[in-house]
Scaffold this motif. Structure first.
Motif, PDB file in Angstrom:
ATOM      1  N   GLN A   1       2.339 -11.304 -68.045  1.00 31.67           N
ATOM      2  CA  GLN A   1       1.913 -10.572 -69.621  1.00 31.67           C
ATOM      3  C   GLN A   1       1.544  -9.167 -68.964  1.00 31.67           C
ATOM      4  OE1 GLN A   1       2.492 -11.658 -72.252  1.00 31.67           O
ATOM      5  NE2 GLN A   1       1.666  -9.731 -73.363  1.00 31.67           N
TER       6      GLN A   1
ATOM      7  N   TYR B   1      -4.370  -8.422 -75.413  1.00 31.20           N
ATOM      8  CA  TYR B   1      -3.588  -9.683 -75.597  1.00 31.20           C
ATOM      9  C   TYR B   1      -4.448 -10.915 -75.152  1.00 31.20           C
ATOM     10  CZ  TYR B   1       0.157  -6.419 -75.404  1.00 31.20           C
ATOM     11  OH  TYR B   1       1.128  -5.162 -75.770  1.00 31.20           O
TER      12      TYR B   1
ATOM     13  N   GLN C   1       0.945 -16.663 -65.599  1.00 39.04           N
ATOM     14  CA  GLN C   1       1.256 -16.047 -66.869  1.00 39.04           C
ATOM     15  C   GLN C   1       0.555 -14.651 -67.244  1.00 39.04           C
ATOM     16  OE1 GLN C   1       2.229 -16.934 -70.228  1.00 39.04           O
ATOM     17  NE2 GLN C   1       3.812 -17.993 -69.072  1.00 39.04           N
TER      18      GLN C   1
ATOM     19  N   GLN D   1      -7.826 -14.380 -70.975  1.00 38.71           N
ATOM     20  CA  GLN D   1      -7.354 -15.520 -70.674  1.00 38.71           C
ATOM     21  C   GLN D   1      -8.353 -16.572 -70.614  1.00 38.71           C
ATOM     22  OE1 GLN D   1      -5.134 -16.766 -67.234  1.00 38.71           O
ATOM     23  NE2 GLN D   1      -3.209 -16.872 -68.391  1.00 38.71           N
TER      24      GLN D   1
ATOM     25  N   TRP E   1       1.254 -15.791 -76.337  1.00 41.92           N
ATOM     26  CA  TRP E   1       0.130 -14.871 -76.163  1.00 41.92           C
ATOM     27  C   TRP E   1       0.099 -14.002 -77.543  1.00 41.92           C
ATOM     28  CZ3 TRP E   1      -3.033 -13.051 -72.057  1.00 41.92           C
ATOM     29  CH2 TRP E   1      -2.789 -13.621 -71.031  1.00 41.92           C
TER      30      TRP E   1
ATOM     31  N   SER F   1       4.430 -20.605 -73.899  1.00 41.84           N
ATOM     32  CA  SER F   1       3.253 -20.092 -73.582  1.00 41.84           C
ATOM     33  C   SER F   1       2.892 -18.764 -74.303  1.00 41.84           C
ATOM     34  CB  SER F   1       3.293 -19.944 -71.934  1.00 41.84           C
ATOM     35  OG  SER F   1       3.694 -20.906 -71.192  1.00 41.84           O
TER      36      SER F   1
ATOM     37  N   THR G   1      -6.649 -21.312 -72.773  1.00 39.81           N
ATOM     38  CA  THR G   1      -6.157 -22.134 -71.879  1.00 39.81           C
ATOM     39  C   THR G   1      -7.629 -23.221 -71.922  1.00 39.81           C
ATOM     40  OG1 THR G   1      -7.629 -21.063 -70.317  1.00 39.81           O
ATOM     41  CG2 THR G   1      -5.236 -20.230 -70.627  1.00 39.81           C
TER      42      THR G   1
ATOM     43  N   GLN H   1      -4.698 -15.207 -74.348  1.00 40.44           N
ATOM     44  CA  GLN H   1      -4.098 -16.606 -74.351  1.00 40.44           C
ATOM     45  C   GLN H   1      -5.122 -17.643 -74.208  1.00 40.44           C
ATOM     46  OE1 GLN H   1      -1.813 -18.011 -70.718  1.00 40.44           O
ATOM     47  NE2 GLN H   1      -0.194 -18.271 -71.996  1.00 40.44           N
TER      48      GLN H   1
END
Length: 251
Positions: free
Chosen positions: A200, A59, A196, A109, A47, A45, A63, A61
């Motif tokens: 993180q 950071y 997640q 995210q 990042w 997963s 989705t 990610q």
């Protein structure tokens, strides 16, 4: 006296059963090793991160959710929920802090591309006058790194005086239940978007070694009940005299 082959086989089998029974009767069940848990691997997963001109690490990610989540790591986690589309207008409607804030990191995210993530981060830093926080002193200790499973056991017991923590050491059955439960919980967190984000956040703030959560997951699978005692002994050892396994940093 002669016995048939079948009779001999029965006698031999009976003797083996008797020997095993005698052996088990003399063995403390608490000392029997636990079988390793057969856990499915944690999926990747990823990042990504970049350093802003203001010195704040962001950071992100990507989705497939219909909305995005922004988290500012201030003294407390500050979460902002934004729609996938028209996020700019929604962002401007967020209540602005009355004073500039220090942040350890910004986590993004959502369904946006990297350029949009950067735009959101830049807008927050500029309009909310975010400033980089001083480096966290709450880094993960050497005992927590090298005795990950045992450390997890004691996180709910540190309110007790250290001298009384021996009373919190698990027996074999308690440790088996604990490692099954916690490895299951960790996997569920790892597979969820909210989990997640929490993981993180912890990584961004405490800066554990690379692959720490994967190491914790496998440590739970392989550990025995003495993992808790090994961690406690590590915490009690004088500084500079810690004894840790050579393989603790293995992924």
């Amino acid at each position: 006296m002669r016995f048939s082959r079948r009779t001999l086989n029965i006698i031999i089998l009976s003797c083996l059963v008797l020997i095993s029974w005698i052996h088990l009767g003399r063995t403390d069940p608490e000392q029997l090793p636990l079988e390793p848990l057969q856990l499915p691997p944690l999926s990747v997963s990823p990042w990504h991160h970049w350093q802003t001109e203001e010195g704040i690490t962001s950071y992100w990610q990507q989705t497939a959710l219909p909305h995005g989540q922004i988290r500012l790591l201030t003294g407390q986690h500050q979460d902002i929920r934004l729609p996938a589309e028209h996020w700019s207008q929604a962002l401007q409607q967020q209540p602005r802090p009355e004073t500039p804030q220090s942040v350890s990191a910004i986590l993004l995210q959502g369904p946006w591309q990297e350029r949009q993530m950067q735009a959101i981060s830049a807008w927050l830093i500029r309009h909310w006058q975010l400033q980089p926080a001083s480096a966290s002193t709450e880094t993960l200790g050497i005992c927590e790194q090298h005795h990950a499973a045992g450390s997890l056991w004691f996180r709910s017991h540190w309110a007790s005086p250290v001298a009384q923590l021996d009373k919190a050491l698990p027996n074999r059955s308690q440790w088996q239940h604990f490692r099954q439960q916690r490895s299951r919980e960790l996997r569920l967190r790892w597979l969820s978007h909210a989990g997640q984000l929490d993981i993180q956040s912890d990584i961004a703030y405490h800066r554990p070694p690379s692959g720490y959560y994967q190491h914790l997951y496998q440590a739970l699978a392989d550990s025995q009940k003495d993992a808790a005692a090994a961690y406690l002994n590590c915490k009690r050892a004088p500084a500079g005299k810690l004894s840790v396994p050579d393989t603790a940093n293995d992924p």
